[in-house]
Design a protein around this motif. Structure first.
Motif, PDB file in Angstrom:
ATOM      1  N   UNK A  20     -27.999  69.394  39.147  1.00 32.99           N
ATOM      2  CA  UNK A  20     -27.756  68.942  37.781  1.00 32.99           C
ATOM      3  C   UNK A  20     -26.378  68.304  37.632  1.00 32.99           C
ATOM      4  N   UNK A  21     -25.373  68.871  38.304  1.00 32.98           N
ATOM      5  CA  UNK A  21     -24.049  68.245  38.269  1.00 32.98           C
ATOM      6  C   UNK A  21     -24.123  66.848  38.856  1.00 32.98           C
ATOM      7  N   UNK A  22     -24.824  66.711  39.980  1.00 32.95           N
ATOM      8  CA  UNK A  22     -24.994  65.381  40.581  1.00 32.95           C
ATOM      9  C   UNK A  22     -25.672  64.427  39.602  1.00 32.95           C
ATOM     10  N   UNK A  23     -26.743  64.901  38.956  1.00 31.03           N
ATOM     11  CA  UNK A  23     -27.461  64.042  38.014  1.00 31.03           C
ATOM     12  C   UNK A  23     -26.551  63.581  36.881  1.00 31.03           C
ATOM     13  N   UNK A  24     -25.715  64.478  36.384  1.00 31.81           N
ATOM     14  CA  UNK A  24     -24.757  64.104  35.333  1.00 31.81           C
ATOM     15  C   UNK A  24     -23.744  63.100  35.860  1.00 31.81           C
ATOM     16  N   UNK A  25     -23.156  63.386  37.012  1.00 31.93           N
ATOM     17  CA  UNK A  25     -22.122  62.520  37.560  1.00 31.93           C
ATOM     18  C   UNK A  25     -22.661  61.127  37.897  1.00 31.93           C
ATOM     19  N   UNK A  26     -23.931  61.056  38.269  1.00 28.12           N
ATOM     20  CA  UNK A  26     -24.541  59.793  38.692  1.00 28.12           C
ATOM     21  C   UNK A  26     -25.313  59.111  37.567  1.00 28.12           C
ATOM     22  N   UNK A  27     -25.246  59.675  36.358  1.00 37.06           N
ATOM     23  CA  UNK A  27     -25.936  59.114  35.193  1.00 37.06           C
ATOM     24  C   UNK A  27     -27.443  58.999  35.408  1.00 37.06           C
ATOM     25  N   UNK A  28     -28.017  59.993  36.067  1.00 38.08           N
ATOM     26  CA  UNK A  28     -29.450  59.993  36.353  1.00 38.08           C
ATOM     27  C   UNK A  28     -30.233  60.968  35.484  1.00 38.08           C
ATOM     28  N   UNK A  29     -29.560  61.649  34.577  1.00 35.91           N
ATOM     29  CA  UNK A  29     -30.242  62.660  33.775  1.00 35.91           C
ATOM     30  C   UNK A  29     -31.463  62.108  33.033  1.00 35.91           C
ATOM     31  N   UNK A  30     -31.410  60.877  32.487  1.00 38.32           N
ATOM     32  CA  UNK A  30     -32.597  60.363  31.789  1.00 38.32           C
ATOM     33  C   UNK A  30     -33.818  60.200  32.687  1.00 38.32           C
ATOM     34  N   UNK A  31     -33.604  60.166  33.999  1.00 39.72           N
ATOM     35  CA  UNK A  31     -34.725  59.994  34.915  1.00 39.72           C
ATOM     36  C   UNK A  31     -35.357  61.315  35.334  1.00 39.72           C
ATOM     37  N   UNK A  32     -34.790  62.434  34.870  1.00 40.00           N
ATOM     38  CA  UNK A  32     -35.294  63.743  35.259  1.00 40.00           C
ATOM     39  C   UNK A  32     -36.141  64.373  34.169  1.00 40.00           C
ATOM     40  N   UNK A  33     -37.277  64.926  34.569  1.00 35.65           N
ATOM     41  CA  UNK A  33     -38.065  65.797  33.715  1.00 35.65           C
ATOM     42  C   UNK A  33     -37.895  67.219  34.243  1.00 35.65           C
ATOM     43  N   UNK A  34     -37.282  68.081  33.437  1.00 34.77           N
ATOM     44  CA  UNK A  34     -36.981  69.436  33.878  1.00 34.77           C
ATOM     45  C   UNK A  34     -38.163  70.358  33.603  1.00 34.77           C
ATOM     46  N   UNK A  35     -38.600  71.051  34.646  1.00 33.87           N
ATOM     47  CA  UNK A  35     -39.701  71.996  34.537  1.00 33.87           C
ATOM     48  C   UNK A  35     -39.137  73.392  34.748  1.00 33.87           C
ATOM     49  N   UNK A  36     -39.100  74.191  33.671  1.00 32.80           N
ATOM     50  CA  UNK A  36     -38.542  75.538  33.769  1.00 32.80           C
ATOM     51  C   UNK A  36     -39.397  76.372  34.708  1.00 32.80           C
ATOM     52  N   UNK A  37     -38.787  76.844  35.778  1.00 26.83           N
ATOM     53  CA  UNK A  37     -39.531  77.539  36.826  1.00 26.83           C
ATOM     54  C   UNK A  37     -38.773  78.782  37.265  1.00 26.83           C
ATOM     55  N   UNK A  38     -39.499  79.876  37.435  1.00 26.05           N
ATOM     56  CA  UNK A  38     -38.914  81.134  37.904  1.00 26.05           C
ATOM     57  C   UNK A  38     -39.272  81.302  39.376  1.00 26.05           C
ATOM     58  N   UNK A  39     -38.250  81.443  40.211  1.00 27.14           N
ATOM     59  CA  UNK A  39     -38.461  81.606  41.655  1.00 27.14           C
ATOM     60  C   UNK A  39     -37.887  82.953  42.077  1.00 27.14           C
ATOM     61  N   UNK A  40     -38.661  84.012  41.892  1.00 24.59           N
ATOM     62  CA  UNK A  40     -38.221  85.354  42.265  1.00 24.59           C
ATOM     63  C   UNK A  40     -38.552  85.625  43.722  1.00 24.59           C
ATOM     64  N   UNK A  41     -37.628  86.276  44.419  1.00 28.13           N
ATOM     65  CA  UNK A  41     -37.808  86.514  45.842  1.00 28.13           C
ATOM     66  C   UNK A  41     -39.055  87.348  46.131  1.00 28.13           C
ATOM     67  N   UNK A  42     -39.322  88.325  45.279  1.00 30.54           N
ATOM     68  CA  UNK A  42     -40.428  89.252  45.533  1.00 30.54           C
ATOM     69  C   UNK A  42     -41.732  88.842  44.856  1.00 30.54           C
ATOM     70  N   UNK A  43     -41.721  87.711  44.134  1.00 30.63           N
ATOM     71  CA  UNK A  43     -42.924  87.292  43.430  1.00 30.63           C
ATOM     72  C   UNK A  43     -43.046  85.771  43.504  1.00 30.63           C
ATOM     73  N   UNK A  44     -43.638  85.245  44.581  1.00 27.97           N
ATOM     74  CA  UNK A  44     -43.791  83.795  44.713  1.00 27.97           C
ATOM     75  C   UNK A  44     -44.498  83.186  43.501  1.00 27.97           C
ATOM     76  N   UNK A  45     -44.011  82.028  43.089  1.00 25.17           N
ATOM     77  CA  UNK A  45     -44.518  81.343  41.902  1.00 25.17           C
ATOM     78  C   UNK A  45     -45.575  80.318  42.322  1.00 25.17           C
TER      79      UNK A  45
END
Length: 205
Positions: A20-45
């Motif tokens: 996300x820092x890279x996307x901000x620094x490179x002005x690429x944020x408008x090209x990203x669609x953020x998908x809220x995802x939970x990646x727990x070690x003990x529970x594969x998503x």
């Protein structure tokens, strides 16, 4: 797909924060669609595993359906897409940036394993002590390198070191790392004023 880059994302992951820092620094944020995802070690998503069988974030799905994962790969892709300066191409600045990148990622790996261990019902003290020893040694070394971090232009190296320090603030509030590395703390205070870091501070949710 809608032509955007789909990023499996969490506001708590320091590896996602790098992207996300890279996307901000490179002005690429408008090209990203953020998908809220939970990646727990003990529970594969299963939703993440459609794109990334390792069930890890960040995972980036490109408009053609091809997938990139691991933060360094995604960051390098974004930098290449934007023609950005975050991965120096040659000379000593390249090796220094890559070294800081590896240093920051290694410190993050240790911190995350340390946190996972302390959350266990019966944590192994020898393992906890080893993670603490490595973290303190890393802070001492990075403290000696604070002037070099200050002098260098922003790159994936400085971004990754900053993400490791931000993760310490988020998950190890009582560790008191600033007292252990005052020069590093001064650098981080200034570096953290960048809008890209302010916009990506880790939060619960």
């Amino acid at each position: 797909m809608n032509g955007k880059l789909q990023l499996h994302w969490s506001p708590r992951s320091p590896y996602v924060r790098k992207v996300m820092i890279c996307a901000h620094e490179l002005n690429l944020l408008p090209q990203l669609e953020l998908i809220r995802s939970v990646a727990a070690m003990l529970k594969p998503n299963p939703d993440i595993m459609v794109a990334n069988p390792l069930s890890k974030i960040p995972t980036l799905v490109r408009p053609d359906g091809s997938v990139l994962f691991d933060s360094v790969v995604i960051c390098e892709y974004l930098n290449d897409l934007a023609g950005g300066p975050l991965f120096p191409l040659e000379g000593e600045s390249r090796w220094q940036s890559l070294r800081w990148h590896a240093f920051g990622d290694g410190l993050l790996d240790a911190l995350i394993l340390w946190r996972n261990e302390r959350e266990r019902e019966q944590p192994l003290q020898t393992l906890m002590d080893a993670f603490e020893l490595k973290s303190r040694a890393s802070l001492r070394q990075l403290d000696t390198e604070a002037p070099a971090l200050e002098a260098a232009p922003i790159s994936m190296g400085s971004i990754t070191v900053a993400c490791a320090l931000g993760y310490m603030d988020y998950r190890f509030e009582n560790f008191g790392w600033r007292a252990q590395a005052p020069n590093l703390a001064k650098w981080y205070a200034k570096f953290s004023e960048r809008p890209s870091l302010k916009a990506t501070e880790p939060i619960d949710g």
